[in-house]
Design a protein around this motif. Sequence first.
Motif, mmCIF file in Angstrom:
data_model
loop_
_atom_site.group_PDB
_atom_site.id
_atom_site.type_symbol
_atom_site.label_atom_id
_atom_site.label_comp_id
_atom_site.label_asym_id
_atom_site.label_seq_id
_atom_site.Cartn_x
_atom_site.Cartn_y
_atom_site.Cartn_z
ATOM 1 N N LEU A 1 94.946 0.362 122.509
ATOM 2 C CA LEU A 1 94.147 0.882 123.690
ATOM 3 C C LEU A 1 92.571 0.596 123.280
ATOM 4 O O LEU A 1 91.794 0.339 124.080
ATOM 5 C CB LEU A 1 94.525 2.387 123.851
ATOM 6 N N GLN A 2 92.431 0.830 121.915
ATOM 7 C CA GLN A 2 90.793 0.823 121.516
ATOM 8 C C GLN A 2 90.300 -0.520 121.560
ATOM 9 O O GLN A 2 89.257 -0.704 121.894
ATOM 10 C CB GLN A 2 90.982 1.446 119.983
ATOM 11 N N ALA A 3 91.203 -1.645 121.572
ATOM 12 C CA ALA A 3 90.724 -2.938 121.675
ATOM 13 C C ALA A 3 90.568 -3.473 122.987
ATOM 14 O O ALA A 3 89.796 -3.990 123.204
ATOM 15 C CB ALA A 3 91.965 -3.732 121.040
ATOM 16 N N ALA A 4 91.343 -2.764 124.005
ATOM 17 C CA ALA A 4 90.979 -3.016 125.288
ATOM 18 C C ALA A 4 90.146 -2.045 126.056
ATOM 19 O O ALA A 4 89.248 -2.373 127.118
ATOM 20 C CB ALA A 4 92.433 -2.851 126.198
ATOM 21 N N GLU A 5 89.719 -1.017 125.242
ATOM 22 C CA GLU A 5 88.534 0.011 125.839
ATOM 23 C C GLU A 5 87.339 -0.461 126.106
ATOM 24 O O GLU A 5 86.983 -0.121 127.662
ATOM 25 C CB GLU A 5 88.574 1.218 124.892
ATOM 26 N N PRO A 6 86.666 -1.199 125.403
ATOM 27 C CA PRO A 6 85.191 -1.655 125.982
ATOM 28 C C PRO A 6 85.272 -2.512 127.078
ATOM 29 O O PRO A 6 84.335 -2.199 128.153
ATOM 30 C CB PRO A 6 84.762 -2.608 124.849
ATOM 31 N N ILE A 7 86.202 -3.363 127.221
ATOM 32 C CA ILE A 7 86.401 -4.129 128.594
ATOM 33 C C ILE A 7 86.646 -3.279 129.858
ATOM 34 O O ILE A 7 86.042 -3.293 130.749
ATOM 35 C CB ILE A 7 87.199 -5.252 128.603
ATOM 36 N N ILE A 8 87.581 -2.401 129.655
ATOM 37 C CA ILE A 8 88.127 -1.427 130.690
ATOM 38 C C ILE A 8 86.767 -0.470 131.179
ATOM 39 O O ILE A 8 86.654 -0.220 132.359
ATOM 40 C CB ILE A 8 89.394 -0.698 130.418
ATOM 41 N N ARG A 9 86.096 0.020 130.018
ATOM 42 C CA ARG A 9 85.154 1.076 130.521
ATOM 43 C C ARG A 9 84.043 0.505 131.023
ATOM 44 O O ARG A 9 83.335 0.842 132.047
ATOM 45 C CB ARG A 9 85.009 1.744 129.200
ATOM 46 N N GLY A 10 83.641 -0.949 130.674
ATOM 47 C CA GLY A 10 82.611 -1.647 130.998
ATOM 48 C C GLY A 10 82.893 -2.180 132.584
ATOM 49 O O GLY A 10 81.728 -2.362 133.110
ATOM 50 N N ALA B 1 92.679 -7.314 129.548
ATOM 51 C CA ALA B 1 92.487 -6.000 128.883
ATOM 52 C C ALA B 1 93.644 -4.980 129.655
ATOM 53 O O ALA B 1 93.981 -4.240 128.839
ATOM 54 C CB ALA B 1 91.122 -5.266 128.870
ATOM 55 N N LEU B 2 93.843 -4.961 130.887
ATOM 56 C CA LEU B 2 94.708 -4.180 131.377
ATOM 57 C C LEU B 2 96.062 -4.534 131.254
ATOM 58 O O LEU B 2 97.117 -3.658 130.905
ATOM 59 C CB LEU B 2 94.502 -4.187 133.193
ATOM 60 N N GLN B 3 96.333 -5.839 130.898
ATOM 61 C CA GLN B 3 97.749 -6.179 130.199
ATOM 62 C C GLN B 3 97.842 -5.646 128.870
ATOM 63 O O GLN B 3 99.170 -5.236 128.597
ATOM 64 C CB GLN B 3 97.898 -7.754 130.310
ATOM 65 N N ALA B 4 96.824 -5.825 128.038
ATOM 66 C CA ALA B 4 97.069 -5.111 126.781
ATOM 67 C C ALA B 4 97.201 -3.668 126.739
ATOM 68 O O ALA B 4 97.976 -2.992 126.203
ATOM 69 C CB ALA B 4 95.808 -5.506 126.044
ATOM 70 N N GLN B 5 96.531 -2.875 127.881
ATOM 71 C CA GLN B 5 96.951 -1.589 127.930
ATOM 72 C C GLN B 5 98.237 -1.324 128.369
ATOM 73 O O GLN B 5 98.855 -0.079 127.929
ATOM 74 C CB GLN B 5 96.025 -0.927 129.135
#
Length: 446
Positions: free
Chosen positions: A200-209, A178-182
């Motif tokens: 960013l929205q696709a990676a957001e759930p994993i980064i926030r969680g 997810a960070l790589q996608a960011q």
Amino acid sequence: MTFRISTSQSPHRPGRLWLQLLLFGGFFLSLLIGLGALLGLYFLPSLEQETALVASDPLLLVEPARIPPHLALLQLAGADGDGLVRQAATAGESALAYSILIYDGALSPSRQANELLRVGRQFLAAEDSLRAVAAFDRARAAALFALPMPPLERGQLLARSGEGLLQAGDVGGALQSALQAQHVAAQAAGLLPAQRVQLLQAAEPIIRGHGNSEEMQRLNELLRAPGQTPLRVALISRLPELRVGYLPPAPLVALREERIAAAQALIDRILLTGGQDIEPERAGLVQALLAEDALHTEIYAGWNSPALPLAERHGLLFGYREWLLVKLQAAEGGFGLRLVENWETDKDAIRIGLGLVMGEMNALMNAQIDEDPDPASRAILRLEALQWLAFQAEMGFYPNAPLGDISSRMETTQAELETLGLPPDLPLFYDAGAAPPGFRIARRYE
């Protein structure tokens, strides 16, 4: 309250024997539970390490018993790997599709990544988390190294790899993807603001969680200003210019046709008999493979001939590398049945040979790149070559790769491009301290 065992002088009371037996039984049961817990603590790290080791080597996860030979042998009968892997994945033959994806070094990274994601989801549906993690992790690697690949597709593949890894239970791998996608959303040249927001929205759930406060803060900053893009450069791929297809001699072409015919004969026999009484056809294919291997090896011995231009030597080595992957697939049971017994017993020697060929390709590409008189062109080619070598190592196609040297040269070349006014938008570095260690996109957009 305390309990004590009565002495022999103590008067015996009714029921006291049963009480003693109950106490002894409880004591020994507690002792066994405690010992079991201690043994569990002692062996658990070893089991986790073994799981990590298996997941890190894709070849260990190939399942010969689940690979239908009449379909897998189509590769030896001349079928195109790209079309075959799509058909296998569509038909739900996940073990076959995974085997093709692991051994076929000629597939494009985009095809590898997309099909590995599909196969990974099939493994998840079958509750095979170990193979799902391996598939999603290699999809991530393909998305990182693909040359060329549209930045939106690259970011989407990384985000989807992260989703799959999270579902498979690999939280650390999911967060890294997810960070790589960011990083792609923040750094890739040519993305529109709406596309950056999408990634960013696709990676957001994993980064926030699962991310830390700094990672979540950075995500918030990017979501607030998706239109701010760094002045960096998306490098145009020139790597294919280094290789000219090697024209095989007529005897090798003839042997290849014999092998294709032998493989098709074995397929026909398997379909006719349901896999029974196939030994004559199997032996015929084995002999065809051995004959082709002998000539491949003889031709390879002359790869460094001064009579061959460097680009043709590159093509010859690339072709021999593909043949070694066929041998390794046969040795590991990747065609669903046993073929050449000597290859099975010498699979380590095949791997060593593959590593040597990749080392020779490494040196050859250096010689080719050094012939380019333009510093910028030379640096771009060198970075592409190093990224390709790193990708082969990540996929298991470069055994015993000198990752430290590749990583060091990659960082040096990226720094050189910075000084030449061509800063790459997605610079890569090798993170030896990560779990698992591997290549990451560097954050260099401040």
